[in-house]
Design a protein around this motif. Structure first.
Motif, PDB file in Angstrom:
ATOM      1  N   GLU A 197      43.591  52.576  40.328  1.00 45.74           N
ATOM      2  CA  GLU A 197      43.531  51.284  41.237  1.00 45.74           C
ATOM      3  C   GLU A 197      42.978  50.572  40.350  1.00 45.74           C
ATOM      4  O   GLU A 197      41.618  50.316  39.951  1.00 45.74           O
ATOM      5  N   ASP A 198      43.720  49.079  40.385  1.00 45.13           N
ATOM      6  CA  ASP A 198      43.111  47.834  39.610  1.00 45.13           C
ATOM      7  C   ASP A 198      43.548  46.495  40.425  1.00 45.13           C
ATOM      8  O   ASP A 198      44.014  46.830  41.617  1.00 45.13           O
ATOM      9  N   ASP A 199      43.452  45.398  39.897  1.00 40.90           N
ATOM     10  CA  ASP A 199      43.896  44.328  40.561  1.00 40.90           C
ATOM     11  C   ASP A 199      45.501  44.210  40.975  1.00 40.90           C
ATOM     12  O   ASP A 199      46.014  43.620  41.776  1.00 40.90           O
ATOM     13  N   LYS A 200      46.178  44.999  39.947  1.00 42.12           N
ATOM     14  CA  LYS A 200      47.552  44.769  39.929  1.00 42.12           C
ATOM     15  C   LYS A 200      48.284  46.063  40.209  1.00 42.12           C
ATOM     16  O   LYS A 200      49.553  45.812  40.321  1.00 42.12           O
ATOM     17  N   LEU A 253      48.403  50.096  41.860  1.00 46.79           N
ATOM     18  CA  LEU A 253      47.932  51.348  42.683  1.00 46.79           C
ATOM     19  C   LEU A 253      48.759  52.645  42.364  1.00 46.79           C
ATOM     20  O   LEU A 253      49.827  52.309  42.546  1.00 46.79           O
TER      21      LEU A 253
END
Length: 95
Positions: free
Chosen positions: A74-77, A79
């Protein structure tokens, strides 16, 4: 004369009155080629009923569920979820 909901339940369908009403209100129910815009009684033997089953927030009563997810990344852009077999991902009547 028969109510549309009663017709469906007598034929083994499990559609709620509110779902049928939402379909009628959205113009998704035609009887003998004419759009029905309000709940009605008046189905008769020989009538042709065409229902376009709509799957959206207006016709489905969606309730969130607390489901433990196996999140791999999971990161800002992005999942990435490891989805178990058999887990429903698209809402539909009965799921």
């Amino acid at each position: 004369d028969v109510f549309l909901h009663d017709y469906y339940t007598s034929h083994g369908q499990t559609l709620s009155r509110s779902y049928i009403e939402a379909l009628i209100n959205r113009g998704a129910v035609h009887v003998n080629g004419k759009v029905k815009k309000k709940a009605f009684r008046g189905l008769r033997e020989g009538d042709h009923v065409d229902v376009r089953f709509l799957l959206d927030e207006a016709t489905l009563q969606l309730e969130p569920e607390a489901i433990p997810l196996d999140i791999l990344h999971e990161d800002d852009k992005l999942l990435i979820v490891n989805k178990p077999a058999g887990m429903v991902v698209h809402p539909a009547p009965g799921n």
